[in-house]
Design a protein around this motif. Structure first.
Motif, PDB file in Angstrom:
ATOM      1  N   ASP A   1      -4.344   2.896  -3.381  1.00  0.00           N
ATOM      2  CA  ASP A   1      -3.214   2.672  -4.234  1.00  0.00           C
ATOM      3  C   ASP A   1      -2.306   1.959  -3.698  1.00  0.00           C
ATOM      4  O   ASP A   1      -1.948   1.969  -2.536  1.00  0.00           O
ATOM      5  CB  ASP A   1      -2.856   3.929  -4.709  1.00  0.00           C
ATOM      6  CG  ASP A   1      -3.580   5.097  -5.182  1.00  0.00           C
ATOM      7  OD1 ASP A   1      -4.672   4.666  -5.619  1.00  0.00           O
ATOM      8  OD2 ASP A   1      -3.494   6.289  -5.101  1.00  0.00           O
ATOM      9  N   MET A   2      -1.633   0.967  -4.696  1.00  0.00           N
ATOM     10  CA  MET A   2      -0.730  -0.048  -4.207  1.00  0.00           C
ATOM     11  C   MET A   2       0.597  -0.040  -5.221  1.00  0.00           C
ATOM     12  O   MET A   2       0.435   0.263  -6.545  1.00  0.00           O
ATOM     13  CB  MET A   2      -1.187  -1.295  -4.446  1.00  0.00           C
ATOM     14  CG  MET A   2      -2.422  -1.989  -3.706  1.00  0.00           C
ATOM     15  SD  MET A   2      -2.000  -1.853  -1.918  1.00  0.00           S
ATOM     16  CE  MET A   2      -1.086  -3.603  -1.927  1.00  0.00           C
ATOM     17  N   GLU A   3       1.692   0.127  -4.667  1.00  0.00           N
ATOM     18  CA  GLU A   3       3.033   0.104  -5.193  1.00  0.00           C
ATOM     19  C   GLU A   3       3.147  -1.239  -5.627  1.00  0.00           C
ATOM     20  O   GLU A   3       3.036  -2.190  -5.026  1.00  0.00           O
ATOM     21  CB  GLU A   3       4.040   0.588  -4.497  1.00  0.00           C
ATOM     22  CG  GLU A   3       3.806   2.141  -4.062  1.00  0.00           C
ATOM     23  CD  GLU A   3       4.986   2.776  -3.332  1.00  0.00           C
ATOM     24  OE1 GLU A   3       5.982   2.143  -3.201  1.00  0.00           O
ATOM     25  OE2 GLU A   3       4.830   3.813  -2.807  1.00  0.00           O
ATOM     26  N   LEU A   4       3.713  -1.403  -6.996  1.00  0.00           N
ATOM     27  CA  LEU A   4       4.277  -2.611  -7.473  1.00  0.00           C
ATOM     28  C   LEU A   4       5.542  -2.652  -7.610  1.00  0.00           C
ATOM     29  O   LEU A   4       6.280  -1.852  -8.190  1.00  0.00           O
ATOM     30  CB  LEU A   4       3.484  -3.195  -8.670  1.00  0.00           C
ATOM     31  CG  LEU A   4       4.089  -4.161  -9.467  1.00  0.00           C
ATOM     32  CD1 LEU A   4       4.010  -5.455  -8.797  1.00  0.00           C
ATOM     33  CD2 LEU A   4       3.340  -4.295 -10.789  1.00  0.00           C
TER      34      LEU A   4
ATOM     35  N   VAL B   1       2.487   2.506  -9.549  1.00  0.00           N
ATOM     36  CA  VAL B   1       1.390   2.427  -8.661  1.00  0.00           C
ATOM     37  C   VAL B   1       0.103   2.291  -9.371  1.00  0.00           C
ATOM     38  O   VAL B   1      -0.206   2.628 -10.606  1.00  0.00           O
ATOM     39  CB  VAL B   1       1.421   3.841  -8.263  1.00  0.00           C
ATOM     40  CG1 VAL B   1       0.188   4.185  -7.194  1.00  0.00           C
ATOM     41  CG2 VAL B   1       2.649   4.452  -7.373  1.00  0.00           C
ATOM     42  N   LEU B   2      -0.533   1.336  -8.688  1.00  0.00           N
ATOM     43  CA  LEU B   2      -1.755   0.598  -9.432  1.00  0.00           C
ATOM     44  C   LEU B   2      -2.897   1.366  -8.518  1.00  0.00           C
ATOM     45  O   LEU B   2      -2.797   1.225  -7.377  1.00  0.00           O
ATOM     46  CB  LEU B   2      -1.868  -0.810  -9.113  1.00  0.00           C
ATOM     47  CG  LEU B   2      -0.769  -1.856  -9.637  1.00  0.00           C
ATOM     48  CD1 LEU B   2      -0.910  -3.000  -8.872  1.00  0.00           C
ATOM     49  CD2 LEU B   2      -0.614  -1.656 -10.978  1.00  0.00           C
ATOM     50  N   ARG B   3      -3.621   2.421  -9.174  1.00  0.00           N
ATOM     51  CA  ARG B   3      -4.235   3.217  -8.520  1.00  0.00           C
ATOM     52  C   ARG B   3      -5.555   2.359  -8.228  1.00  0.00           C
ATOM     53  O   ARG B   3      -6.192   1.641  -9.196  1.00  0.00           O
ATOM     54  CB  ARG B   3      -4.783   4.621  -9.528  1.00  0.00           C
ATOM     55  CG  ARG B   3      -3.308   5.175  -9.822  1.00  0.00           C
ATOM     56  CD  ARG B   3      -3.666   6.331 -10.652  1.00  0.00           C
ATOM     57  NE  ARG B   3      -4.193   5.900 -12.136  1.00  0.00           N
ATOM     58  CZ  ARG B   3      -5.140   6.690 -12.733  1.00  0.00           C
ATOM     59  NH1 ARG B   3      -5.541   7.908 -12.531  1.00  0.00           N
ATOM     60  NH2 ARG B   3      -5.676   6.210 -13.917  1.00  0.00           N
ATOM     61  N   LYS B   4      -6.107   2.746  -6.861  1.00  0.00           N
ATOM     62  CA  LYS B   4      -7.337   2.160  -6.455  1.00  0.00           C
ATOM     63  C   LYS B   4      -7.468   0.608  -6.630  1.00  0.00           C
ATOM     64  O   LYS B   4      -8.355   0.299  -6.940  1.00  0.00           O
ATOM     65  CB  LYS B   4      -8.576   2.890  -7.347  1.00  0.00           C
ATOM     66  CG  LYS B   4      -8.650   4.424  -6.974  1.00  0.00           C
ATOM     67  CD  LYS B   4      -9.112   4.872  -5.815  1.00  0.00           C
ATOM     68  CE  LYS B   4      -9.151   6.589  -5.782  1.00  0.00           C
ATOM     69  NZ  LYS B   4      -9.020   6.922  -4.505  1.00  0.00           N
TER      70      LYS B   4
ATOM     71  N   ALA C   1       0.866  -1.055   0.153  1.00  0.00           N
ATOM     72  CA  ALA C   1      -0.011   0.019  -0.098  1.00  0.00           C
ATOM     73  C   ALA C   1       0.799   1.226   0.028  1.00  0.00           C
ATOM     74  O   ALA C   1       1.732   1.272   0.661  1.00  0.00           O
ATOM     75  CB  ALA C   1      -0.829  -0.117   1.095  1.00  0.00           C
ATOM     76  N   VAL C   2       0.491   2.200  -1.017  1.00  0.00           N
ATOM     77  CA  VAL C   2       1.232   3.490  -0.799  1.00  0.00           C
ATOM     78  C   VAL C   2       1.224   3.972   0.636  1.00  0.00           C
ATOM     79  O   VAL C   2       0.215   3.961   1.306  1.00  0.00           O
ATOM     80  CB  VAL C   2       0.488   4.354  -1.661  1.00  0.00           C
ATOM     81  CG1 VAL C   2       1.016   5.963  -1.512  1.00  0.00           C
ATOM     82  CG2 VAL C   2       0.583   4.024  -3.346  1.00  0.00           C
ATOM     83  N   GLY C   3       2.450   4.215   0.948  1.00  0.00           N
ATOM     84  CA  GLY C   3       2.574   4.961   2.588  1.00  0.00           C
ATOM     85  C   GLY C   3       3.122   3.941   3.544  1.00  0.00           C
ATOM     86  O   GLY C   3       3.144   3.975   4.629  1.00  0.00           O
ATOM     87  N   ASN C   4       2.927   2.697   3.251  1.00  0.00           N
ATOM     88  CA  ASN C   4       3.504   1.396   4.138  1.00  0.00           C
ATOM     89  C   ASN C   4       4.791   1.430   3.953  1.00  0.00           C
ATOM     90  O   ASN C   4       5.603   0.545   3.524  1.00  0.00           O
ATOM     91  CB  ASN C   4       2.644   0.265   3.854  1.00  0.00           C
ATOM     92  CG  ASN C   4       3.042  -0.835   4.660  1.00  0.00           C
ATOM     93  OD1 ASN C   4       3.920  -0.907   5.511  1.00  0.00           O
ATOM     94  ND2 ASN C   4       2.396  -2.107   4.339  1.00  0.00           N
ATOM     95  N   GLU C   5       5.384   2.421   4.575  1.00  0.00           N
ATOM     96  CA  GLU C   5       7.142   2.550   4.526  1.00  0.00           C
ATOM     97  C   GLU C   5       7.772   1.191   5.377  1.00  0.00           C
ATOM     98  O   GLU C   5       8.766   1.173   4.655  1.00  0.00           O
ATOM     99  CB  GLU C   5       7.295   3.874   5.550  1.00  0.00           C
ATOM    100  CG  GLU C   5       6.830   5.165   4.686  1.00  0.00           C
ATOM    101  CD  GLU C   5       7.431   5.340   3.104  1.00  0.00           C
ATOM    102  OE1 GLU C   5       8.479   4.866   2.925  1.00  0.00           O
ATOM    103  OE2 GLU C   5       6.594   5.766   2.346  1.00  0.00           O
TER     104      GLU C   5
END
Length: 187
Positions: free
Chosen positions: A167-170, A154-157, A134-138
């Motif tokens: 949003d998810m980072e791949l 980034v895979l939006r929504k 997840a975006v922000g999951n440092e």
């Protein structure tokens, strides 16, 4: 892989259906922590669901499509790593992780995932390992970086969690990159 020592007092081993009660107790103790980033734990509210979740991974393992492993610290189940998807036909797998907050910061996830990727690449011929965060999951993103993954976008929504689509980072690491890194580290 039956048991792999990660550090003094921490080991990686298969998380089997017969661990259902221990798994549920573990999840019940960290639901708020997991809930920040993950939704799958909501599908495991009781012992029957815990057993079904683990049986699902056992069935994936039989089909050679996934696996789940627990991280035990001091004899207590404290987290896990998995292949939510695994395909030798396509040469692609995904790695997933979770960890109890009281054992974070020890490098356990990094060590456990390194073992999984070594096995996937060197033993099974996987060409590409994917990591979703997840975006922000440092903390998750930091592990991907430490392991040499490359952010692809980034895979939006992409990920429904609660009332929100996140949003998810791949991220990915390719087998050639993993092998080169192993050679550079003298392995």
């Amino acid at each position: 892989m039956l048991t792999t020592v990660l550090t003094d007092g921490a080991e990686l081993r298969a998380l089997e259906p017969w661990h259902a009660e221990e798994f549920l107790t573990h999840l019940d103790g960290i639901r708020d922590h997991l809930g920040q980033w993950l939704a799958w734990h909501d599908r495991v509210p009781d012992l029957a669901a815990a057993r079904a979740w683990l049986v699902g991974f056992a069935e994936k393992q039989v089909r050679d499509e996934g696996r789940v492993f627990g991280v035990w610290v001091g004899g207590k189940l404290s987290g896990g790593v998995s292949f939510p998807s695994f395909s030798t036909a396509t040469g692609i797998c995904e790695v997933g992780v979770w960890l109890a907050p009281e054992v974070t910061g020890r490098g356990l996830v990094t060590l456990a995932v390194r073992h999984l990727i070594d096995w996937a690449v060197f033993e099974r011929g996987i060409a590409r390992v994917e990591w979703y965060s997840a975006v922000g999951n440092e903390p998750s993103i930091a592990v991907a970086r430490r392991l040499g993954f490359t952010k692809e976008g980034v895979l939006r929504k992409h990920y429904p969690h609660g009332e929100v689509r996140h949003d998810m980072e791949l991220w990915s690491v390719l087998a050639d990159e993993w092998r080169a890194r192993a050679v550079a580290q003298g392995k």
